[in-house]
Design a protein around this motif. Structure first.
Motif, short mmCIF file in Angstrom:
data_model
loop_
_atom_site.label_atom_id
_atom_site.label_comp_id
_atom_site.label_asym_id
_atom_site.label_seq_id
_atom_site.Cartn_x
_atom_site.Cartn_y
_atom_site.Cartn_z
N GLN A 108 1.04 -1.35 -0.02
CA GLN A 108 -0.09 0.03 -0.03
C GLN A 108 0.92 1.37 -0.01
O GLN A 108 0.50 2.48 -0.48
CB GLN A 108 -1.09 -0.08 1.31
N LEU A 109 1.94 1.25 0.40
CA LEU A 109 2.89 2.33 0.58
C LEU A 109 3.59 2.57 -0.75
O LEU A 109 4.51 3.42 -1.02
CB LEU A 109 4.03 1.97 1.76
N GLY A 110 3.52 1.55 -1.60
CA GLY A 110 4.15 1.63 -3.07
C GLY A 110 5.48 0.90 -2.87
O GLY A 110 6.19 1.34 -3.93
N LEU A 111 5.83 0.32 -1.83
CA LEU A 111 7.52 -0.29 -1.81
C LEU A 111 7.47 -1.68 -2.32
O LEU A 111 6.60 -2.39 -2.16
CB LEU A 111 7.84 -0.01 -0.54
N LYS A 112 8.65 -2.01 -2.66
CA LYS A 112 9.03 -3.50 -2.83
C LYS A 112 10.36 -3.83 -2.01
O LYS A 112 11.18 -2.89 -2.14
CB LYS A 112 9.02 -3.79 -4.30
N SER A 113 10.37 -5.22 -1.91
CA SER A 113 11.71 -5.60 -1.08
C SER A 113 12.50 -6.06 -2.31
O SER A 113 12.10 -7.12 -2.97
CB SER A 113 11.19 -6.80 -0.12
N TYR A 114 13.64 -5.62 -2.68
CA TYR A 114 14.66 -5.90 -3.64
C TYR A 114 15.80 -6.48 -3.16
O TYR A 114 16.24 -6.26 -1.77
CB TYR A 114 15.01 -4.68 -4.43
N VAL A 115 16.52 -7.36 -3.78
CA VAL A 115 17.69 -8.09 -3.36
C VAL A 115 18.81 -6.87 -3.53
O VAL A 115 18.87 -6.14 -4.62
CB VAL A 115 17.99 -9.32 -4.17
N ARG A 116 19.61 -6.56 -2.76
CA ARG A 116 20.75 -5.75 -2.99
C ARG A 116 21.76 -6.34 -3.71
O ARG A 116 22.19 -7.66 -3.68
CB ARG A 116 21.43 -5.51 -1.48
N ARG A 117 22.30 -5.60 -4.83
CA ARG A 117 23.11 -5.95 -5.60
C ARG A 117 24.66 -5.80 -5.51
O ARG A 117 24.82 -4.79 -4.93
CB ARG A 117 22.65 -5.45 -7.20
N ARG A 118 25.59 -6.59 -5.89
CA ARG A 118 26.93 -6.16 -5.81
C ARG A 118 27.43 -5.95 -7.08
O ARG A 118 27.16 -6.31 -7.98
CB ARG A 118 27.53 -7.83 -5.10
N ARG A 119 28.28 -4.78 -6.79
CA ARG A 119 28.72 -4.06 -8.30
C ARG A 119 30.36 -3.98 -7.82
O ARG A 119 30.82 -3.77 -6.55
CB ARG A 119 28.09 -2.74 -8.39
N GLN A 120 31.04 -3.95 -8.89
CA GLN A 120 32.33 -3.40 -8.88
C GLN A 120 32.59 -2.04 -8.62
O GLN A 120 31.82 -1.17 -9.37
CB GLN A 120 33.13 -4.00 -10.15
N LEU A 121 33.44 -1.69 -7.52
CA LEU A 121 33.76 -0.48 -7.36
C LEU A 121 34.34 0.28 -8.42
O LEU A 121 35.40 -0.04 -8.93
CB LEU A 121 34.36 -0.14 -6.08
N LEU A 122 33.97 1.44 -8.75
CA LEU A 122 34.28 2.25 -10.10
C LEU A 122 35.15 3.48 -9.65
O LEU A 122 34.29 4.35 -9.18
CB LEU A 122 33.38 2.45 -11.30
N SER A 123 36.20 3.61 -9.76
CA SER A 123 36.86 4.96 -9.65
C SER A 123 36.65 5.99 -10.67
O SER A 123 36.10 5.60 -11.83
CB SER A 123 38.44 5.05 -9.36
N GLU A 124 36.82 7.32 -10.45
CA GLU A 124 36.53 8.34 -11.63
C GLU A 124 37.31 8.07 -12.88
O GLU A 124 36.78 8.18 -13.95
CB GLU A 124 36.53 9.75 -11.08
#
Length: 336
Positions: free
Chosen positions: A98-114
């Motif tokens: 009802q709040l319009g939210l969903k439970s998502y799995v947190r994704r793992r990503r490679q850290l990217l420098s500038e």
């Protein structure tokens, strides 16, 4: 219900099998397991007065309270929120919807420098321009190495098992230092793939070793598969790949070749073998653990050969849209 629970508890105390208890009391296994857990934890079998959280009406005040808790810590699980609010898990699930939210799995990503983002952006543009210039008949040939182990593959998100209690769920056993073997995989945008090449055990793959494989394995396969020389060879920027001797040989001996300064760094999200091939083969070849490295190799080779050409081609076709998405994200992470 309290009388039924007490009867189940008495039967459990008498060491009557669960299946037989279900027949005697005419109940489901889930109730027997719930009672066993309640007895083990020392909880009362009587229903607490006014505990019917599963029947709680979702009021505006309840939604506001839930929303505040979620904003304070969005990582809290549905189960913990239900416990804090003294309601059932299903009540929280309905309220979250009802709040319009969903439970998502947190994704793992490679850290990217500038600097990595800037390089990904610059080289992504170079590759897109290369793709625009190439004739339609040109085949893209992608390559990569992967270290395979004898252990069973595990998908942290999708490996599920339906059971009445956790004790019935079989474990995925992992060894501390599993036996492994390094493989060179090659796939093409027309759906073809080179038979897997396995590097000798314990070999440190440097420029010399990689060049020997290119000369003795890869080049003969390319010549036999593409006699018209209508291909472009891709390899990542591993140290052995970007060595001067390897780059010079590829430039002089391959029909088409993208040098190391074309390929974006930290770009597993743009490499077809990484985003579409390795996981597919692993899910089938390593669904169960292997008794030896030879058994693992045989399973990988079997699933590699069984891959549908249309699937391989479809994975390779998404290479350009991924490059374009990376450029649009200015070298950062992107969704496709």
């Amino acid at each position: 219900m309290a009388a039924k629970r007490q009867k189940i508890a008495d039967l459990l105390h008498a060491h009557v099998p669960v299946k037989q208890i279900c027949e005697i009391v005419d109940c489901k296994k889930t109730l027997v397991y719930d009672v066993r857990r309640m007895v083990k934890e020392g909880k009362s079998l009587e229903r607490t007065k006014g505990s019917g959280g599963h029947n709680k009406i979702i009021t505006d005040n309840f939604l506001n309270d839930l929303h505040c808790k979620i904003e304070a810590d969005p990582s809290r699980s549905i189960r913990k929120l239900a416990k804090d609010l003294n309601v059932s898990r299903m009540t929280v699930l309905r309220a979250v919807g009802q709040l319009g939210l969903k439970s998502y799995v947190r994704r793992r990503r490679q850290l990217l420098s500038e600097s990595s983002k800037n390089s990904r952006l610059e080289r992504g543009k170079i590759l897109i321009n290369q793709l625009k210039k190439k004739p339609r008949s040109t085949v893209l040939v992608f390559s990569d190495k992967k270290n395979w182990t004898v252990d069973q593959a595990r998908n942290a998100r999708n490996d599920r098992f339906l059971a009445y209690c956790v004790d019935e769920v079989p474990c995925i056993n992992q060894t501390k230092h599993p036996a492994s073997a390094m493989m060179l995989g090659v796939v093409s945008s027309d759906g073809k793939r080179m038979p897997p090449y396995w590097f000798p055990k314990g070999l440190r793959v440097g420029a010399k070793e990689y060049l020997e494989v290119m000369q003795e394995v890869v080049k003969p396969w390319l010549d036999a598969t593409y006699p018209d020389n209508n291909y472009i060879w891709q390899q990542d920027s591993a140290p052995g790949h970007k060595a001067k001797v390897v780059q010079t040989w590829c430039k002089d001996n391959l029909a088409g070749f993208w040098p190391s300064n074309f390929w974006p760094p930290s770009s597993l999200d743009c490499a077809p073998l990484d985003y579409g091939i390795w996981g597919y083969v692993e899910s089938k070849a390593c669904a169960t653990p292997h008794s030896s490295v030879d058994a693992m190799k045989a399973a990988v080779e079997r699933e590699w050969a069984a891959m549908d050409e249309e699937y391989v081609s479809r994975v390779c076709r998404s290479f350009r849209p991924r490059l374009e998405a990376m450029v649009e994200a200015e070298g950062g992470h992107f969704e496709v």
